[in-house]
Scaffold this motif. Structure first.
Motif, PDB file in Angstrom:
ATOM      1  N   PHE A  17      -7.100  -3.801  -4.721  1.00  0.00           N
ATOM      2  CA  PHE A  17      -7.299  -2.379  -4.418  1.00  0.00           C
ATOM      3  C   PHE A  17      -7.312  -2.096  -2.912  1.00  0.00           C
ATOM      4  O   PHE A  17      -6.757  -1.104  -2.454  1.00  0.00           O
ATOM      5  CB  PHE A  17      -8.639  -1.888  -4.991  1.00  0.00           C
ATOM      6  CG  PHE A  17      -8.627  -1.673  -6.472  1.00  0.00           C
ATOM      7  CD1 PHE A  17      -7.978  -0.587  -7.019  1.00  0.00           C
ATOM      8  CD2 PHE A  17      -9.263  -2.566  -7.318  1.00  0.00           C
ATOM      9  CE1 PHE A  17      -7.957  -0.381  -8.388  1.00  0.00           C
ATOM     10  CE2 PHE A  17      -9.259  -2.367  -8.684  1.00  0.00           C
ATOM     11  CZ  PHE A  17      -8.608  -1.276  -9.225  1.00  0.00           C
ATOM     12  N   ARG A  18      -8.001  -2.962  -2.161  1.00  0.00           N
ATOM     13  CA  ARG A  18      -8.160  -2.724  -0.717  1.00  0.00           C
ATOM     14  C   ARG A  18      -7.346  -3.743   0.062  1.00  0.00           C
ATOM     15  O   ARG A  18      -7.214  -4.900  -0.361  1.00  0.00           O
ATOM     16  CB  ARG A  18      -9.636  -2.812  -0.321  1.00  0.00           C
ATOM     17  CG  ARG A  18     -10.484  -1.777  -1.000  1.00  0.00           C
ATOM     18  CD  ARG A  18     -10.281  -0.390  -0.405  1.00  0.00           C
ATOM     19  NE  ARG A  18     -10.532   0.637  -1.406  1.00  0.00           N
ATOM     20  CZ  ARG A  18      -9.769   1.703  -1.609  1.00  0.00           C
ATOM     21  NH1 ARG A  18      -8.705   1.893  -0.882  1.00  0.00           N
ATOM     22  NH2 ARG A  18     -10.075   2.571  -2.525  1.00  0.00           N
TER      23      ARG A  18
ATOM     24  N   CYS B  24      -4.508   0.645  -3.440  1.00  0.00           N
ATOM     25  CA  CYS B  24      -4.801   2.085  -3.339  1.00  0.00           C
ATOM     26  C   CYS B  24      -3.666   2.811  -2.605  1.00  0.00           C
ATOM     27  O   CYS B  24      -3.454   2.590  -1.416  1.00  0.00           O
ATOM     28  CB  CYS B  24      -6.107   2.262  -2.579  1.00  0.00           C
ATOM     29  SG  CYS B  24      -6.458   3.971  -2.127  1.00  0.00           S
ATOM     30  N   ILE B  25      -2.956   3.662  -3.309  1.00  0.00           N
ATOM     31  CA  ILE B  25      -1.826   4.365  -2.690  1.00  0.00           C
ATOM     32  C   ILE B  25      -2.309   5.314  -1.590  1.00  0.00           C
ATOM     33  O   ILE B  25      -1.572   5.637  -0.654  1.00  0.00           O
ATOM     34  CB  ILE B  25      -0.997   5.119  -3.771  1.00  0.00           C
ATOM     35  CG1 ILE B  25       0.393   5.502  -3.233  1.00  0.00           C
ATOM     36  CG2 ILE B  25      -1.724   6.352  -4.285  1.00  0.00           C
ATOM     37  CD1 ILE B  25       1.345   4.375  -3.084  1.00  0.00           C
ATOM     38  N   PHE B  26      -3.581   5.716  -1.704  1.00  0.00           N
ATOM     39  CA  PHE B  26      -4.102   6.661  -0.710  1.00  0.00           C
ATOM     40  C   PHE B  26      -4.336   6.002   0.655  1.00  0.00           C
ATOM     41  O   PHE B  26      -4.486   6.683   1.657  1.00  0.00           O
ATOM     42  CB  PHE B  26      -5.389   7.306  -1.244  1.00  0.00           C
ATOM     43  CG  PHE B  26      -5.638   8.676  -0.690  1.00  0.00           C
ATOM     44  CD1 PHE B  26      -4.670   9.665  -0.745  1.00  0.00           C
ATOM     45  CD2 PHE B  26      -6.845   8.987  -0.097  1.00  0.00           C
ATOM     46  CE1 PHE B  26      -4.894  10.925  -0.227  1.00  0.00           C
ATOM     47  CE2 PHE B  26      -7.083  10.252   0.428  1.00  0.00           C
ATOM     48  CZ  PHE B  26      -6.099  11.224   0.364  1.00  0.00           C
TER      49      PHE B  26
ATOM     50  N   CYS C 114     -12.804   8.656  -7.815  1.00  0.00           N
ATOM     51  CA  CYS C 114     -12.415   7.293  -7.448  1.00  0.00           C
ATOM     52  C   CYS C 114     -13.609   6.376  -7.664  1.00  0.00           C
ATOM     53  O   CYS C 114     -14.708   6.691  -7.228  1.00  0.00           O
ATOM     54  CB  CYS C 114     -11.991   7.229  -5.979  1.00  0.00           C
ATOM     55  SG  CYS C 114     -11.648   5.535  -5.447  1.00  0.00           S
TER      56      CYS C 114
ATOM     57  N   TYR D 225     -13.304   3.074  -6.760  1.00  0.00           N
ATOM     58  CA  TYR D 225     -12.899   1.866  -6.035  1.00  0.00           C
ATOM     59  C   TYR D 225     -13.136   1.960  -4.536  1.00  0.00           C
ATOM     60  O   TYR D 225     -12.419   1.359  -3.750  1.00  0.00           O
ATOM     61  CB  TYR D 225     -11.427   1.567  -6.326  1.00  0.00           C
ATOM     62  CG  TYR D 225     -11.112   1.508  -7.800  1.00  0.00           C
ATOM     63  CD1 TYR D 225     -11.789   0.615  -8.627  1.00  0.00           C
ATOM     64  CD2 TYR D 225     -10.164   2.351  -8.369  1.00  0.00           C
ATOM     65  CE1 TYR D 225     -11.519   0.558  -9.981  1.00  0.00           C
ATOM     66  CE2 TYR D 225      -9.884   2.300  -9.732  1.00  0.00           C
ATOM     67  CZ  TYR D 225     -10.571   1.398 -10.532  1.00  0.00           C
ATOM     68  OH  TYR D 225     -10.298   1.349 -11.875  1.00  0.00           O
TER      69      TYR D 225
ATOM     70  N   VAL E 198     -13.818   5.081  -2.572  1.00  0.00           N
ATOM     71  CA  VAL E 198     -13.579   6.333  -1.850  1.00  0.00           C
ATOM     72  C   VAL E 198     -14.546   7.368  -2.396  1.00  0.00           C
ATOM     73  O   VAL E 198     -14.817   7.385  -3.598  1.00  0.00           O
ATOM     74  CB  VAL E 198     -12.116   6.808  -2.042  1.00  0.00           C
ATOM     75  CG1 VAL E 198     -11.888   8.137  -1.355  1.00  0.00           C
ATOM     76  CG2 VAL E 198     -11.167   5.768  -1.494  1.00  0.00           C
TER      77      VAL E 198
ATOM     78  N   CYS F 120      -2.677   1.723  -7.405  1.00  0.00           N
ATOM     79  CA  CYS F 120      -3.650   2.599  -8.053  1.00  0.00           C
ATOM     80  C   CYS F 120      -3.343   4.018  -7.598  1.00  0.00           C
ATOM     81  O   CYS F 120      -3.161   4.267  -6.412  1.00  0.00           O
ATOM     82  CB  CYS F 120      -5.070   2.213  -7.649  1.00  0.00           C
ATOM     83  SG  CYS F 120      -6.277   3.362  -8.355  1.00  0.00           S
ATOM     84  N   GLN F 121      -3.259   4.927  -8.548  1.00  0.00           N
ATOM     85  CA  GLN F 121      -3.125   6.346  -8.221  1.00  0.00           C
ATOM     86  C   GLN F 121      -4.001   7.154  -9.187  1.00  0.00           C
ATOM     87  O   GLN F 121      -3.677   8.267  -9.577  1.00  0.00           O
ATOM     88  CB  GLN F 121      -1.651   6.771  -8.243  1.00  0.00           C
ATOM     89  CG  GLN F 121      -0.875   6.335  -9.467  1.00  0.00           C
ATOM     90  CD  GLN F 121       0.627   6.569  -9.320  1.00  0.00           C
ATOM     91  OE1 GLN F 121       1.285   5.980  -8.464  1.00  0.00           O
ATOM     92  NE2 GLN F 121       1.179   7.453 -10.131  1.00  0.00           N
ATOM     93  N   ALA F 122      -5.136   6.503  -9.558  1.00  0.00           N
ATOM     94  CA  ALA F 122      -5.981   7.060 -10.618  1.00  0.00           C
ATOM     95  C   ALA F 122      -6.571   8.421 -10.267  1.00  0.00           C
ATOM     96  O   ALA F 122      -6.774   9.254 -11.156  1.00  0.00           O
ATOM     97  CB  ALA F 122      -7.100   6.078 -10.942  1.00  0.00           C
ATOM     98  N   CYS F 123      -6.852   8.657  -8.985  1.00  0.00           N
ATOM     99  CA  CYS F 123      -7.424   9.969  -8.642  1.00  0.00           C
ATOM    100  C   CYS F 123      -6.399  11.085  -8.878  1.00  0.00           C
ATOM    101  O   CYS F 123      -6.760  12.253  -8.974  1.00  0.00           O
ATOM    102  CB  CYS F 123      -7.958   9.988  -7.217  1.00  0.00           C
ATOM    103  SG  CYS F 123      -6.817   9.333  -6.015  1.00  0.00           S
TER     104      CYS F 123
HETATM  105 FE1  SF4 Z   1      -7.182   5.017  -4.023  1.00  0.00          FE
HETATM  106 FE2  SF4 Z   1      -7.305   7.136  -5.644  1.00  0.00          FE
HETATM  107 FE3  SF4 Z   1      -7.167   4.669  -6.671  1.00  0.00          FE
HETATM  108 FE4  SF4 Z   1      -9.376   5.482  -5.400  1.00  0.00          FE
HETATM  109  S1  SF4 Z   1      -8.545   6.290  -7.346  1.00  0.00           S
HETATM  110  S2  SF4 Z   1      -8.352   3.492  -5.180  1.00  0.00           S
HETATM  111  S3  SF4 Z   1      -8.509   6.796  -3.765  1.00  0.00           S
HETATM  112  S4  SF4 Z   1      -5.590   5.736  -5.420  1.00  0.00           S
END
Ligand code: SF4
Length: 471
Positions: free
Chosen positions: A188-189, A249-251, A395, A397, A399, A447-450
């Motif tokens: 994730f990170r 994390c795509i963000f 989020c 993970y 954030v 991850c693009q869960a948000c």
């Molecule tokens: Fe990143 Fe969004 Fe996934 Fe959190 S939920 S790890 S902010 S992509």
């Protein structure tokens, strides 16, 4: 609160010989300061004798020359900058977290968030552990210590602990005789390492911190990998590699990371420019100038300008001297507060149709104020382009989006948001564009869960930042 906060930054060094490792970590943490400004700390090992200093505040404020000298020389060190996502902002939650036990010492720095922190802590407390913090990093320290006492090597203890830890963790662990870097199996990170001309190994959340200390990037730590550094060199243990879907994390590319960093093979700057290209293709508009909201909107604005042929202009000046101690003018004059932090450049926007590129809309209040700033100085039209899709989900993970209530897009349509923020048009990055941001350069699996609500681990709504405060 209408801005997202970076989670944390970690940095570590395993030196070939005794040297001023604290100073190297200090410079590395400066480069990672954007990832957290609540607290920071450095722990040094001098042949197994640990010294530590940590406190609330930014690196420059906490580490005065005297304090840095008191942490001093050694052969290894780890450091941390924090914005907490489990546990309050108090000094007790500052890192590194130190543990001394029958088999030695360990200093832990962590970026991420465990999704099973509550059950792990309950289990440890029932077994007699006493917690001094409300952060999940202390839980990680205790789990590894528990395993270390039972097995022969630190590497084995770390590998065994990974079976218990769920969620996001990029860790640097300093033991008496080695430094160990760990990335969770989903990745994730970000976490990477490099080497300087003295033969010292350096580990950091982002590659920009390696450059800051003149270390050459070697590679990213892989999702699920454990890498040990000591006098004998580097050893990789790929115990959990490939055991879970990759979920970087795509963000990080859109907002968190510094544009001069390269994460998992893809330049952050390039990913942001691509976001600008996509926005120009998907939401074309007749306009006179493209401006970006500092800092992370700038690269995407350049991309929008490239793809659309509309000239880029310097739209804003950001006051770089506002820190966490800035006294906000209060609720009644929040507009004033935005103006103090950010000012529109009249010469760029007056009398013009403006494309305004920003990274995200959380509550919508900051975006509305920025738009009114640009209108006040004479823009005739404002077309807002956002380099992320609408935020719809929390989020878990690392954030600080922990509730749907705070997210404007979870209650309003795009057209309603456009009216609320006062834009002439509004376009969000299309969700299907997200995996394309890193192009062929990046690792596959994000991850693009948000944005899409698809979590790559189990999650629970008890995962609030203050979960252990309530207890
Ligand atoms: Fe990143 Fe969004 Fe996934 Fe959190 S939920 S790890 S902010 S992509």
């Amino acid at each position: 609160m209408d801005e997202l906060h970076e989670e944390c930054g970690v940095f570590g060094i395993c030196a070939a010989a005794k040297t001023d490792v604290a100073r190297t970590v200090y410079y590395g943490l400066f480069a990672l300061q954007h990832r957290g400004q609540e607290s920071c700390g450095i722990a040094v090992s001098d042949a197994g004798h640990f010294r530590i200093h940590k406190a609330l505040g930014t690196v420059g404020k906490v580490f005065t020359p005297d304090v840095l000298a008191s942490v001093g020389e050694g052969d290894m060190a780890v450091g941390h900058v924090r914005y907490g996502t489990t546990g309050n902002s108090g000094s007790e939650n500052a890192q590194p977290i130190m543990v001394s036990h029958i088999a030695g010492n360990m200093a832990t720095v962590h970026n991420g968030n465990l999704v099973n922190a509550a059950s792990l802590r309950r289990e440890l407390e029932l077994g007699g552990s006493i917690f001094h913090t409300t952060s999940d990093t202390e839980i990680i320290s205790y789990i590894i210590t528990r395993e270390r006492i039972k097995c022969d090597s630190t590497e084995e203890a770390v590998v065994r602990s990974m079976d218990a830890l769920e969620g996001a963790y990029a860790l640097i662990l300093m033991f008496d005789d080695k430094l160990i870097a760990v990335r969770d199996k989903n990745g994730f990170r970000p976490l990477c390492y490099g080497k300087n001309r003295h033969g010292d190994y350096v580990v950091a959340s982002e590659s920009c911190a390696l450059s800051a200390v003149d270390a050459e990037f070697v590679r990213d730590i892989l999702p699920g990998e454990v890498v040990a550094f000591d006098k004998g060199g580097v050893r990789s243990i790929r115990s959990q590699c490939g055991k879970a879907p990759e979920a970087m994390c795509i963000f990080e590319y859109i907002y968190f990371a510094r544009p001069d960093s390269v994460i998992d093979g893809c330049s952050v700057h390039r990913a942001r420019r691509r976001a600008g290209h996509f926005l120009a293709q998907d939401y074309p508009v007749d306009a006179d100038v493209v401006v970006g909201v500092p800092d992370s909107g700038i690269d995407a604005a350049l991309g929008y300008a490239e793809a659309s042929g509309i000239p880029y202009g310097l739209g804003f000046i950001k006051n770089k001297y506002i820190g966490r101690t800035f006294i906000s003018p209060g609720q009644s004059s929040r507009e004033n507060s935005v103006k103090i932090k950010l000012n529109a450049v009249t010469d760029t926007v007056a009398g013009k149709r403006v494309v305004l590129v920003d990274d995200s809309i959380v509550r919508g209040t900051t975006c509305a104020r920025i738009i009114s700033l640009v209108r006040e100085v004479g823009a005739t039209e404002i077309h807002v382009r956002i380099t992320a899709p609408p935020f719809l989900n929390p989020c878990y993970y690392g954030v600080d989006i922990d509730s749907r209530d705070a997210l404007i897009a979870s209650h309003h349509s795009v057209e309603e948001i456009r009216k609320i923020i006062g834009a002439d048009s509004l376009g969000y990055l299309r969700r299907e564009r997200l995996p394309e941001l890193t192009g062929a350069d990046g690792r596959h699996g994000y991850c693009q869960a948000c944005f899409d609500g698809i979590y790559k681990t189990r999650v629970s709504d008890e995962l609030k930042r203050d979960v252990f405060e309530k207890e």
